[in-house]
Design a protein around this motif. Sequence first.
Motif, PDB file in Angstrom:
ATOM      1  N   ASP A   8       8.648   3.024   9.220  1.00  0.00           N
ATOM      2  CA  ASP A   8       7.495   1.699   8.419  1.00  0.00           C
ATOM      3  C   ASP A   8       7.908   2.544   6.516  1.00  0.00           C
ATOM      4  O   ASP A   8       7.904   0.701   5.833  1.00  0.00           O
ATOM      5  CB  ASP A   8       6.189   2.415   9.285  1.00  0.00           C
ATOM      6  CG  ASP A   8       4.786   2.231   7.506  1.00  0.00           C
ATOM      7  OD1 ASP A   8       5.217   1.220   7.002  1.00  0.00           O
ATOM      8  OD2 ASP A   8       3.469   3.216   8.314  1.00  0.00           O
ATOM      9  N   LEU A   9       7.884   3.087   6.411  1.00  0.00           N
ATOM     10  CA  LEU A   9       7.940   3.642   4.346  1.00  0.00           C
ATOM     11  C   LEU A   9       9.590   3.564   4.235  1.00  0.00           C
ATOM     12  O   LEU A   9       9.260   2.879   2.787  1.00  0.00           O
ATOM     13  CB  LEU A   9       8.217   4.632   4.698  1.00  0.00           C
ATOM     14  CG  LEU A   9       8.355   5.223   3.076  1.00  0.00           C
ATOM     15  CD1 LEU A   9       7.061   4.801   2.280  1.00  0.00           C
ATOM     16  CD2 LEU A   9       8.249   7.047   3.080  1.00  0.00           C
ATOM     17  N   GLY A  10      10.295   3.472   5.258  1.00  0.00           N
ATOM     18  CA  GLY A  10      11.885   2.991   4.740  1.00  0.00           C
ATOM     19  C   GLY A  10      11.668   1.254   4.756  1.00  0.00           C
ATOM     20  O   GLY A  10      12.411   0.748   3.384  1.00  0.00           O
ATOM     21  N   PHE A  11      10.980   0.415   5.691  1.00  0.00           N
ATOM     22  CA  PHE A  11      10.759  -1.372   5.419  1.00  0.00           C
ATOM     23  C   PHE A  11      10.226  -1.154   3.635  1.00  0.00           C
ATOM     24  O   PHE A  11      10.904  -1.910   3.385  1.00  0.00           O
ATOM     25  CB  PHE A  11      10.259  -1.274   6.488  1.00  0.00           C
ATOM     26  CG  PHE A  11       9.862  -2.983   7.133  1.00  0.00           C
ATOM     27  CD1 PHE A  11      11.162  -3.928   6.727  1.00  0.00           C
ATOM     28  CD2 PHE A  11       9.379  -3.636   6.706  1.00  0.00           C
ATOM     29  CE1 PHE A  11      11.102  -5.214   6.625  1.00  0.00           C
ATOM     30  CE2 PHE A  11       8.955  -4.818   6.751  1.00  0.00           C
ATOM     31  CZ  PHE A  11      10.039  -5.886   6.720  1.00  0.00           C
ATOM     32  N   ARG A  12       9.402  -0.762   4.040  1.00  0.00           N
ATOM     33  CA  ARG A  12       8.681  -1.246   2.545  1.00  0.00           C
ATOM     34  C   ARG A  12       8.933  -0.602   1.010  1.00  0.00           C
ATOM     35  O   ARG A  12       9.025  -1.350   0.442  1.00  0.00           O
ATOM     36  CB  ARG A  12       7.448  -0.806   2.297  1.00  0.00           C
ATOM     37  CG  ARG A  12       6.198  -1.299   3.422  1.00  0.00           C
ATOM     38  CD  ARG A  12       4.533  -0.160   3.619  1.00  0.00           C
ATOM     39  NE  ARG A  12       4.690   1.115   4.043  1.00  0.00           N
ATOM     40  CZ  ARG A  12       4.259   2.392   3.503  1.00  0.00           C
ATOM     41  NH1 ARG A  12       4.315   1.849   2.052  1.00  0.00           N
ATOM     42  NH2 ARG A  12       4.852   2.930   4.035  1.00  0.00           N
ATOM     43  N   LEU A  13       9.777  -0.011   1.673  1.00  0.00           N
ATOM     44  CA  LEU A  13      10.368   0.777  -0.147  1.00  0.00           C
ATOM     45  C   LEU A  13      11.618  -0.383  -0.038  1.00  0.00           C
ATOM     46  O   LEU A  13      12.438  -0.594  -0.756  1.00  0.00           O
ATOM     47  CB  LEU A  13      11.335   1.820   0.725  1.00  0.00           C
ATOM     48  CG  LEU A  13       9.741   3.405  -0.241  1.00  0.00           C
ATOM     49  CD1 LEU A  13      10.701   4.419   0.550  1.00  0.00           C
ATOM     50  CD2 LEU A  13       9.635   3.538  -1.740  1.00  0.00           C
ATOM     51  N   PHE A  14      12.754  -0.702   1.177  1.00  0.00           N
ATOM     52  CA  PHE A  14      12.986  -2.121   1.189  1.00  0.00           C
ATOM     53  C   PHE A  14      12.808  -3.523  -0.202  1.00  0.00           C
ATOM     54  O   PHE A  14      13.521  -3.609  -0.175  1.00  0.00           O
ATOM     55  CB  PHE A  14      14.084  -2.158   2.419  1.00  0.00           C
ATOM     56  CG  PHE A  14      15.039  -2.835   2.445  1.00  0.00           C
ATOM     57  CD1 PHE A  14      15.641  -3.245   1.545  1.00  0.00           C
ATOM     58  CD2 PHE A  14      14.336  -3.853   3.948  1.00  0.00           C
ATOM     59  CE1 PHE A  14      16.735  -4.926   1.993  1.00  0.00           C
ATOM     60  CE2 PHE A  14      15.246  -5.070   3.590  1.00  0.00           C
ATOM     61  CZ  PHE A  14      16.349  -5.772   2.984  1.00  0.00           C
TER      62      PHE A  14
ATOM     63  N   PHE B 295       1.034  -0.732  -0.161  1.00  0.00           N
ATOM     64  CA  PHE B 295      -0.215   0.005   0.537  1.00  0.00           C
ATOM     65  C   PHE B 295       1.059   1.461  -0.178  1.00  0.00           C
ATOM     66  O   PHE B 295       2.372   1.456   0.196  1.00  0.00           O
ATOM     67  CB  PHE B 295      -0.826   0.021   1.511  1.00  0.00           C
ATOM     68  CG  PHE B 295       0.122  -0.278   2.471  1.00  0.00           C
ATOM     69  CD1 PHE B 295       0.455   1.203   3.116  1.00  0.00           C
ATOM     70  CD2 PHE B 295       0.158  -0.961   3.041  1.00  0.00           C
ATOM     71  CE1 PHE B 295       1.042   0.719   4.437  1.00  0.00           C
ATOM     72  CE2 PHE B 295       0.941  -1.187   4.425  1.00  0.00           C
ATOM     73  CZ  PHE B 295       1.286  -0.169   4.936  1.00  0.00           C
ATOM     74  N   GLY B 296       0.574   2.601  -0.234  1.00  0.00           N
ATOM     75  CA  GLY B 296       0.812   3.335   0.040  1.00  0.00           C
ATOM     76  C   GLY B 296       1.923   3.448  -0.902  1.00  0.00           C
ATOM     77  O   GLY B 296       1.359   3.319  -2.469  1.00  0.00           O
ATOM     78  N   LEU B 297       3.038   4.638  -0.655  1.00  0.00           N
ATOM     79  CA  LEU B 297       4.272   4.690  -1.877  1.00  0.00           C
ATOM     80  C   LEU B 297       4.652   3.518  -2.667  1.00  0.00           C
ATOM     81  O   LEU B 297       5.018   3.509  -3.679  1.00  0.00           O
ATOM     82  CB  LEU B 297       4.995   6.083  -1.448  1.00  0.00           C
ATOM     83  CG  LEU B 297       5.614   6.378  -2.560  1.00  0.00           C
ATOM     84  CD1 LEU B 297       5.435   7.292  -3.623  1.00  0.00           C
ATOM     85  CD2 LEU B 297       7.152   6.900  -1.752  1.00  0.00           C
ATOM     86  N   SER B 298       4.820   2.908  -1.317  1.00  0.00           N
ATOM     87  CA  SER B 298       6.053   1.509  -2.396  1.00  0.00           C
ATOM     88  C   SER B 298       4.392   0.315  -2.439  1.00  0.00           C
ATOM     89  O   SER B 298       4.894  -0.206  -4.070  1.00  0.00           O
ATOM     90  CB  SER B 298       5.888   0.984  -0.761  1.00  0.00           C
ATOM     91  OG  SER B 298       5.002   0.408   0.724  1.00  0.00           O
TER      92      SER B 298
END
Length: 221
Positions: free
Chosen positions: A170-176, A12-15
């Motif tokens: 949160d966002l860093g993990f999803r982009l990873f 979800f979101g940006l990722s």
Amino acid sequence: MEKAHDGFDEDFGLSGLTQKFQDPAPVEDAAAATAVVEAVADQFEGAYSWQLLEDAQRLASSSLSDEVILTLWLGATRGYFDPTVHAMDGRSWLRGIAEVCVVRIRRDEPSFVPAEPARPDHPELRPAVLDEIRAVGPALAEAGMTSLHADPLPGLVPALERAVAEVGADLGFRLFLRALQAYFVRISGTTHRRLLELGERLGYNQFVVDDGCLNVWPELD
């Protein structure tokens, strides 16, 4: 502003948006790219737009340089859509995403006014996320420089580390996770289990972490 994401059974979101730009068929122009964002923001009867707006605003308002922001986007999409080719830098692309989300939210809530993005989240999980990035870092860095289907992307691993430290776990993990999938980086079964556990601690459905596209090799243990 942010609404709960625990009902999403996919990224979800940006990722999640970056996944829509991983198709080798190129997006021809900025209008076509905006159409992709509009379709994603409309998912789940517009519920998706809230988290996408939060992610885009949080990253755009961060202290990260535009170069780092662009590296994060290109790493998560394996370079299939480069905003700079369409006369946009990383931040202007994010602001365009945010504008699309605001328009979609106002279809249901006409008086909606975006709030300031939340402060970096889950500080207690940042060390664990950074440990996972650093553990897989050499393989991910090599993939980012040697992919046959994308231009070399130096600085991807440091960019992910900075995203976790300065934007949030949160966002860093999803982009990873998205970068691991984009470059099909091999990970061990043990690493896979740790990633699933981190996702659980962040409140994700397990399919947010792995929808079957992580390259898991148990024999690497």
